[in-house]
Design a protein around this motif. Structure first.
Motif, PDB file in Angstrom:
ATOM      1  N   ASN A  21     -15.017  25.331 -29.631  1.00  0.00           N
ATOM      2  CA  ASN A  21     -14.871  25.570 -28.516  1.00  0.00           C
ATOM      3  C   ASN A  21     -14.762  24.395 -27.694  1.00  0.00           C
ATOM      4  O   ASN A  21     -15.413  24.223 -26.691  1.00  0.00           O
ATOM      5  N   VAL A  22     -14.209  23.339 -28.124  1.00  0.00           N
ATOM      6  CA  VAL A  22     -13.850  22.162 -27.409  1.00  0.00           C
ATOM      7  C   VAL A  22     -12.533  21.765 -27.322  1.00  0.00           C
ATOM      8  O   VAL A  22     -11.676  21.988 -28.035  1.00  0.00           O
ATOM      9  N   ILE A  26     -10.034  16.236 -25.910  1.00  0.00           N
ATOM     10  CA  ILE A  26     -11.814  15.447 -25.865  1.00  0.00           C
ATOM     11  C   ILE A  26     -11.793  15.263 -27.319  1.00  0.00           C
ATOM     12  O   ILE A  26     -12.595  14.238 -27.814  1.00  0.00           O
ATOM     13  N   PRO A  49     -18.179  16.638 -30.027  1.00  0.00           N
ATOM     14  CA  PRO A  49     -18.871  16.406 -28.976  1.00  0.00           C
ATOM     15  C   PRO A  49     -19.772  17.615 -28.336  1.00  0.00           C
ATOM     16  O   PRO A  49     -19.186  18.865 -28.433  1.00  0.00           O
ATOM     17  N   ARG A  50     -20.661  17.551 -27.850  1.00  0.00           N
ATOM     18  CA  ARG A  50     -21.566  18.461 -27.155  1.00  0.00           C
ATOM     19  C   ARG A  50     -20.850  18.596 -25.746  1.00  0.00           C
ATOM     20  O   ARG A  50     -21.483  17.696 -24.825  1.00  0.00           O
ATOM     21  N   MET A  51     -20.559  19.992 -25.547  1.00  0.00           N
ATOM     22  CA  MET A  51     -19.884  19.833 -24.043  1.00  0.00           C
ATOM     23  C   MET A  51     -20.975  20.026 -22.835  1.00  0.00           C
ATOM     24  O   MET A  51     -20.562  19.904 -21.802  1.00  0.00           O
ATOM     25  N   ASP A  52     -22.031  20.467 -23.311  1.00  0.00           N
ATOM     26  CA  ASP A  52     -23.324  20.764 -22.234  1.00  0.00           C
ATOM     27  C   ASP A  52     -23.604  19.401 -21.680  1.00  0.00           C
ATOM     28  O   ASP A  52     -24.213  19.343 -20.632  1.00  0.00           O
ATOM     29  N   MET A  54     -21.456  16.803 -21.438  1.00  0.00           N
ATOM     30  CA  MET A  54     -20.475  15.990 -20.793  1.00  0.00           C
ATOM     31  C   MET A  54     -19.906  16.161 -19.388  1.00  0.00           C
ATOM     32  O   MET A  54     -20.170  17.081 -18.960  1.00  0.00           O
ATOM     33  N   CYS A  56     -16.578  16.396 -17.465  1.00  0.00           N
ATOM     34  CA  CYS A  56     -15.148  16.366 -17.536  1.00  0.00           C
ATOM     35  C   CYS A  56     -14.579  16.398 -15.895  1.00  0.00           C
ATOM     36  O   CYS A  56     -15.024  17.163 -15.078  1.00  0.00           O
TER      37      CYS A  56
END
Length: 94
Positions: A21-22, A26, A49-52, A54, A56
């Motif tokens: 779910n990225v 990215i 990458p850890r989206m929490d 980042m 954006c």
């Protein structure tokens, strides 16, 4: 901050983006060490990458309007009264 994924046969950046779910852009930006070939070589390490953690933002690019585009017409609502003989002085009476 990221985690690592060791690729298996048939893995692609697109399938990994869906699985983790990225957003694909990215994921591509985080993995510039990978060749542009798709699918990825088995055994390659992909950084997820850890989206929490980042920040954006969306970027909008201006593009020229195609020649085939026609602006939509706005329908007129209600009747339009054109009475040039009656002047309006700011006062209305019945």
């Amino acid at each position: 901050m990221f985690s690592s994924h060791r690729c298996q046969e048939g893995d692609t950046l697109h399938s990994l983006a869906r699985a983790y779910n990225v957003p694909l852009p990215i994921l591509e930006a985080m993995n510039t060490h990978l060749p542009a070939a798709n699918p990825i070589t088995p055994g390659s390490v992909v950084h997820i990458p850890r989206m929490d953690t980042m920040f954006c933002q969306k970027v909008y690019w201006e593009q020229p309007v195609p020649a085939s585009y026609s602006s939509p017409t706005i329908p007129r609502i209600g009747p339009r009264y054109n009475r040039p003989s009656a002047s309006y002085n700011g006062f209305y009476s019945c």
